[in-house]
Design an enzyme around this catalytic site. Structure first.
Site, PDB file in Angstrom:
ATOM      1  N   TYR A  49      -4.182  13.681   0.839  1.00 24.50           N
ATOM      2  CA  TYR A  49      -5.483  14.199   0.403  1.00 24.50           C
ATOM      3  C   TYR A  49      -5.251  15.347  -0.564  1.00 24.50           C
ATOM      4  O   TYR A  49      -4.239  16.031  -0.524  1.00 24.50           O
ATOM      5  CB  TYR A  49      -6.326  14.646   1.616  1.00 24.50           C
ATOM      6  CG  TYR A  49      -5.580  15.491   2.601  1.00 24.50           C
ATOM      7  CD1 TYR A  49      -4.885  14.904   3.654  1.00 24.50           C
ATOM      8  CD2 TYR A  49      -5.539  16.885   2.481  1.00 24.50           C
ATOM      9  CE1 TYR A  49      -4.173  15.677   4.558  1.00 24.50           C
ATOM     10  CE2 TYR A  49      -4.840  17.659   3.382  1.00 24.50           C
ATOM     11  CZ  TYR A  49      -4.152  17.041   4.417  1.00 24.50           C
ATOM     12  OH  TYR A  49      -3.440  17.807   5.300  1.00 24.50           O
ATOM     13  N   TYR A  60       7.703  23.747   8.386  1.00 20.82           N
ATOM     14  CA  TYR A  60       7.686  25.191   8.168  1.00 20.82           C
ATOM     15  C   TYR A  60       9.158  25.603   8.266  1.00 20.82           C
ATOM     16  O   TYR A  60       9.687  25.809   9.369  1.00 20.82           O
ATOM     17  CB  TYR A  60       6.847  25.873   9.243  1.00 20.82           C
ATOM     18  CG  TYR A  60       5.423  25.324   9.340  1.00 20.82           C
ATOM     19  CD1 TYR A  60       4.426  25.732   8.465  1.00 20.82           C
ATOM     20  CD2 TYR A  60       5.079  24.382  10.312  1.00 20.82           C
ATOM     21  CE1 TYR A  60       3.127  25.240   8.559  1.00 20.82           C
ATOM     22  CE2 TYR A  60       3.779  23.880  10.414  1.00 20.82           C
ATOM     23  CZ  TYR A  60       2.810  24.319   9.537  1.00 20.82           C
ATOM     24  OH  TYR A  60       1.525  23.823   9.631  1.00 20.82           O
ATOM     25  N   HIS A 111      -8.476  26.703   7.487  1.00 14.30           N
ATOM     26  CA  HIS A 111      -9.179  25.582   6.854  1.00 14.30           C
ATOM     27  C   HIS A 111      -9.844  24.714   7.927  1.00 14.30           C
ATOM     28  O   HIS A 111      -9.511  24.802   9.103  1.00 14.30           O
ATOM     29  CB  HIS A 111      -8.195  24.719   6.044  1.00 14.30           C
ATOM     30  CG  HIS A 111      -7.160  24.056   6.907  1.00 14.30           C
ATOM     31  ND1 HIS A 111      -6.071  24.724   7.403  1.00 14.30           N
ATOM     32  CD2 HIS A 111      -7.068  22.796   7.390  1.00 14.30           C
ATOM     33  CE1 HIS A 111      -5.335  23.920   8.136  1.00 14.30           C
ATOM     34  NE2 HIS A 111      -5.928  22.734   8.159  1.00 14.30           N
ATOM     35  N   HIS A 156      -9.138  26.619  11.444  1.00 10.96           N
ATOM     36  CA  HIS A 156      -7.872  26.874  12.151  1.00 10.96           C
ATOM     37  C   HIS A 156      -6.767  27.160  11.150  1.00 10.96           C
ATOM     38  O   HIS A 156      -6.876  26.824   9.967  1.00 10.96           O
ATOM     39  CB  HIS A 156      -7.492  25.696  13.055  1.00 10.96           C
ATOM     40  CG  HIS A 156      -7.301  24.402  12.339  1.00 10.96           C
ATOM     41  ND1 HIS A 156      -8.329  23.513  12.104  1.00 10.96           N
ATOM     42  CD2 HIS A 156      -6.200  23.825  11.813  1.00 10.96           C
ATOM     43  CE1 HIS A 156      -7.867  22.472  11.469  1.00 10.96           C
ATOM     44  NE2 HIS A 156      -6.570  22.626  11.260  1.00 10.96           N
ATOM     45  N   ASP A 215     -10.331  20.641   8.911  1.00  8.37           N
ATOM     46  CA  ASP A 215      -9.934  19.272   8.589  1.00  8.37           C
ATOM     47  C   ASP A 215     -11.247  18.539   8.296  1.00  8.37           C
ATOM     48  O   ASP A 215     -11.988  18.178   9.211  1.00  8.37           O
ATOM     49  CB  ASP A 215      -9.186  18.623   9.767  1.00  8.37           C
ATOM     50  CG  ASP A 215      -7.721  19.015   9.791  1.00  8.37           C
ATOM     51  OD1 ASP A 215      -7.370  20.051   9.212  1.00  8.37           O
ATOM     52  OD2 ASP A 215      -6.926  18.282  10.396  1.00  8.37           O
ATOM     53  N   ASN A 264       4.333  18.364   8.502  1.00 10.81           N
ATOM     54  CA  ASN A 264       4.387  19.744   7.975  1.00 10.81           C
ATOM     55  C   ASN A 264       5.704  20.368   8.392  1.00 10.81           C
ATOM     56  O   ASN A 264       5.975  20.474   9.598  1.00 10.81           O
ATOM     57  CB  ASN A 264       3.264  20.602   8.561  1.00 10.81           C
ATOM     58  CG  ASN A 264       1.905  20.283   7.990  1.00 10.81           C
ATOM     59  OD1 ASN A 264       1.744  19.303   7.276  1.00 10.81           O
ATOM     60  ND2 ASN A 264       0.916  21.098   8.323  1.00 10.81           N
TER      61      ASN A 264
HETATM   62  C1  AKG Z   1      -2.917  20.902   8.719  1.00 13.43           C
HETATM   63  O1  AKG Z   1      -1.902  20.471   8.170  1.00 13.43           O
HETATM   64  O2  AKG Z   1      -4.055  20.637   8.295  1.00 13.43           O
HETATM   65  C2  AKG Z   1      -2.808  21.759   9.918  1.00 13.43           C
HETATM   66  O3  AKG Z   1      -3.777  22.334  10.321  1.00 13.43           O
HETATM   67  C3  AKG Z   1      -1.490  21.873  10.585  1.00 13.43           C
HETATM   68  C4  AKG Z   1      -1.428  22.851  11.683  1.00 13.43           C
HETATM   69  C5  AKG Z   1      -0.117  22.741  12.471  1.00 13.43           C
HETATM   70  O4  AKG Z   1       0.937  23.040  11.933  1.00 13.43           O
HETATM   71  O5  AKG Z   1      -0.181  22.365  13.641  1.00 13.43           O
END
Ligand code: AKG
Length: 262
Positions: free
Chosen positions: A83, A139, A149, A209, A151, A137
């Site tokens: 997206y 990190y 943000h 969140h 979802d 994701n």
């Molecule tokens: C996203 O990628 O939209 C999240 O909110 C990820 C949050 C997370 O790392 O659990």
């Protein structure tokens, strides 16, 4: 265990937030396998074996935060669908078409289906056939998280599922009220935990969140399993061209290995 989380809301009483976290659904060996595959996928991405469109990376601010200037902080990898969300992506003329959903990315990798989705379908956490989009994701050192943000409900069906990897962390809520330094409440996400933002919930629809640097204890990853809204998916598929499909099949042959029929 099923830990329901509650926030203290106005005016009185407890408001069910609508987040469920399950711990200990994966054994130590299963978690180890998920993390090894995550690392392997990271290596493939860094080696340039995944298409540029399925990746988004951010870099340390030392050299201005651009690619090649400062260390890699966060990578988002998209499978099944991606997206558009950055200012640059949203500036393109057709950015809003299909709710900004694009399917020009490889399908979810075999390990994502076999090691994460299937066991969760098997124990009744995720409905069979629900997941058509997976985001990974990364990190890399836990010093950069993800900003506050929603979802977007026009793109993503609820519930939204994620699996936490590598280390304990937290999902913070309410950054829209207090900025990134102080939020309304958080939900603990220990390593291996499965987090569910429930359907029609305050957590999914009523409050933003984020994951702040202070919510992580070092290297962390989230494997996020989502269903794309059918209408957005239908329109995204209309934009998809055959040539892209062939290119992606080639990528999969490298990343997943040959299929049984090859
Ligand atoms: C996203 O990628 O939209 C999240 O909110 C990820 C949050 C997370 O790392 O659990």
């Amino acid at each position: 265990p099923d830990y329901r989380s509650y926030a203290a809301p106005p005016p009185r009483g407890l408001l069910p937030v609508g987040v469920i976290t399950y711990t200990q659904l994966f054994s130590a060996a299963e978690l180890g396998a998920l993390e090894r595959e995550t690392d392997r996928t990271d290596v493939l991405a860094r080696a340039g074996l995944l298409p540029p469109d399925c990746q988004h990376s951010t870099y340390g601010k030392g050299g201005g935060g651009a690619e090649g200037e400062g260390s890699l902080k966060r990578t988002k990898l998209f499978f099944g669908a991606r997206y558009l969300w950055t200012r640059e992506q949203l500036a393109s003329p057709n950015a809003r078409v299909a709710g900004g959903v694009r399917v020009d990315v490889p399908p979810p990798l075999r390990w994502m289906r076999q090691l994460a989705e299937s066991p969760l379908v098997g124990c009744g956490v995720i409905p069979r056939g629900f997941v058509d989009s997976v985001a990974l994701n990364l990190y890399h050192d836990g010093s950069e998280g993800i900003q506050s943000h929603y979802d977007d409900a026009a793109r993503f069906r609820r519930p939204i599922y994620s699996v936490r990897l590598f280390s304990d962390s937290r999902l913070s809520f309410g950054g829209s009220l207090f900025g990134t330094t102080n939020n309304a409440f958080f939900v603990p996400m220990p390593r291996g935990c499965v987090t569910v933002l429930e359907e029609a919930s305050f957590a999914a629809n009523g409050i933003k969140h984020c994951v702040r640097p202070v919510d992580m204890a070092g290297k962390s990853a989230a494997l996020i399993l989502r269903g794309i809204e059918p209408e957005a998916m239908r329109r995204a598929k209309e934009l998809f061209v055959e040539e892209t499909c062939e290119r992606l099949q080639h990528v999969l042959r490298i990343v997943d290995g040959p299929t049984a029929s090859e």
